[in-house]
Design an enzyme around this catalytic site. Structure first.
Site, PDB file in Angstrom:
ATOM      1  N   LEU A 115       0.814  -1.222   0.021  1.00 41.26           N
ATOM      2  CA  LEU A 115       0.051   0.186   0.089  1.00 41.26           C
ATOM      3  C   LEU A 115       0.881   1.209   0.071  1.00 41.26           C
ATOM      4  CD1 LEU A 115      -2.651  -1.261   2.569  1.00 41.26           C
ATOM      5  CD2 LEU A 115      -2.964  -1.036  -0.015  1.00 41.26           C
ATOM      6  N   TYR A 157       1.179   3.177   7.950  1.00 43.51           N
ATOM      7  CA  TYR A 157       0.960   3.026   6.431  1.00 43.51           C
ATOM      8  C   TYR A 157       1.718   1.834   5.914  1.00 43.51           C
ATOM      9  CZ  TYR A 157       5.071   6.072   5.687  1.00 43.51           C
ATOM     10  OH  TYR A 157       6.381   6.698   5.743  1.00 43.51           O
ATOM     11  N   CYS A 158       1.030   1.003   4.952  1.00 42.68           N
ATOM     12  CA  CYS A 158       1.627  -0.159   4.467  1.00 42.68           C
ATOM     13  C   CYS A 158       1.933  -0.992   5.464  1.00 42.68           C
ATOM     14  CB  CYS A 158       2.921   0.240   3.490  1.00 42.68           C
ATOM     15  SG  CYS A 158       3.205  -1.074   2.422  1.00 42.68           S
ATOM     16  N   PRO A 159       1.055  -1.378   6.391  1.00 49.10           N
ATOM     17  CA  PRO A 159       1.286  -2.288   7.616  1.00 49.10           C
ATOM     18  C   PRO A 159       1.673  -3.771   7.002  1.00 49.10           C
ATOM     19  CG  PRO A 159      -1.001  -2.134   7.244  1.00 49.10           C
ATOM     20  CD  PRO A 159      -0.199  -0.936   6.620  1.00 49.10           C
ATOM     21  N   LYS A 180       6.949   2.379  14.011  1.00 48.15           N
ATOM     22  CA  LYS A 180       7.634   1.670  12.863  1.00 48.15           C
ATOM     23  C   LYS A 180       8.492   2.922  12.100  1.00 48.15           C
ATOM     24  CE  LYS A 180       5.850   0.131   8.399  1.00 48.15           C
ATOM     25  NZ  LYS A 180       4.731  -0.246   7.613  1.00 48.15           N
TER      26      LYS A 180
END
Length: 277
Positions: free
Chosen positions: A91, A146-148, A159
């Protein structure tokens, strides 16, 4: 096994961290596809490619299916960001001058490298790069980043990196983005605002992350000391030398340039199709 992956007899180094605005993010995806192809067929040795792009949002294929994508993209452009859609999973992520991207490109012709092994090799490399700063991290999904993903890297729940893979023609590109400096929460807020506009409160089949800016940070913030992209690059080259690997700095070969032109055209066409909805 992980150490043997990193202790190659020879590593080709392609350093594209200082090209600035002359190097478009779409070119990066064409580069890795080209390297997967040439290394997968063993026409080239294993390669480490390092790259940085100024102010670019890289969307995933699922992001391109958001119900109000146009408004979300327009918001990002108003903030001064280029917007592209990559040719692989994942993502939205943020790239800028404070984000270092690394690709380990390997061949499976002689040795099968399963998906988890590829990921773990990059985790191990990151551990080695961060040792000088006394930073120890966890590998677990940070669901509100975001973009896990399963291979999110975090310290105290914040993160700073995510890992992905691309496999093509017998080659594997294990890719990581490392938020080296700058504000992790500001990057996350940008993506939060994007999803808020692009989703527009509508129900979607795919579950997009509810981004919390408080769960993301840069390495400089986490270490409470300035860290530069060039610092990690020096650490990377030192580590590879310590593996008794010969390091060869080079660009694409003539045959690779021909492949690159093909892959770049394909990446550009796919990107245009994904955004022109």
């Amino acid at each position: 096994m992980i150490k043997s992956i990193l202790a190659q007899p020879e590593w080709r180094i392609i350093d594209q961290t200082t090209l600035g605005e002359s190097f478009h993010a779409l070119q990066s995806f064409a580069m890795d596809d080209t390297l997967c192809s040439s290394i997968g067929s063993e026409d080239s040795p294993p390669t480490v490619r390092a790259w940085v792009h100024p102010k670019t949002i890289v969307l995933g294929i699922q992001d391109s299916r958001l119900p109000n994508l146009t408004e979300g993209v327009q918001y990002l452009k108003e903030q001064g960001y280029e917007v592209i859609v990559r040719n692989s999973g994942g993502l939205a992520v943020v790239l800028d001058d404070g984000v270092l991207n690394l690709s380990l490109v390997l061949s499976e012709k002689e040795q099968k490298i399963d998906i988890d092994l590829g990921y773990e090799a990059m985790v191990y490399l990151t551990e080695e790069l961060l040792k000088p700063y006394g930073l120890a991290f966890e590998r677990k999904e940070i669901s509100t980043s975001y973009c896990p993903g399963k291979y999110d890297l975090s310290i105290d729940g914040k993160k700073f990196a995510g890992i992905s893979q691309r496999r093509l023609r017998g080659g594997i590109a294990v890719q990581i983005y490392l938020c080296v400096n700058g504000s992790g929460s500001e990057r996350a807020e940008l993506i939060r605002q994007f999803y808020e506009r692009a989703k527009d409160g509508q129900e979607t089949k795919f579950t997009y992350p509810s981004v919390d800016p408080n769960v993301m940070a840069s390495l400089s913030e986490l270490a409470d000391t300035p860290i530069k992209v060039s610092d990690l690059m020096k650490g990377l080259l030192l580590f590879l030398k310590e593996q008794n690997s010969d390091l060869l700095s080079s660009h694409l070969s003539i045959s690779e340039i021909n492949q690159y032109d093909f892959y770049l055209k394909r990446v550009v066409e796919r990107n245009k199709k994904a955004l022109d909805r």
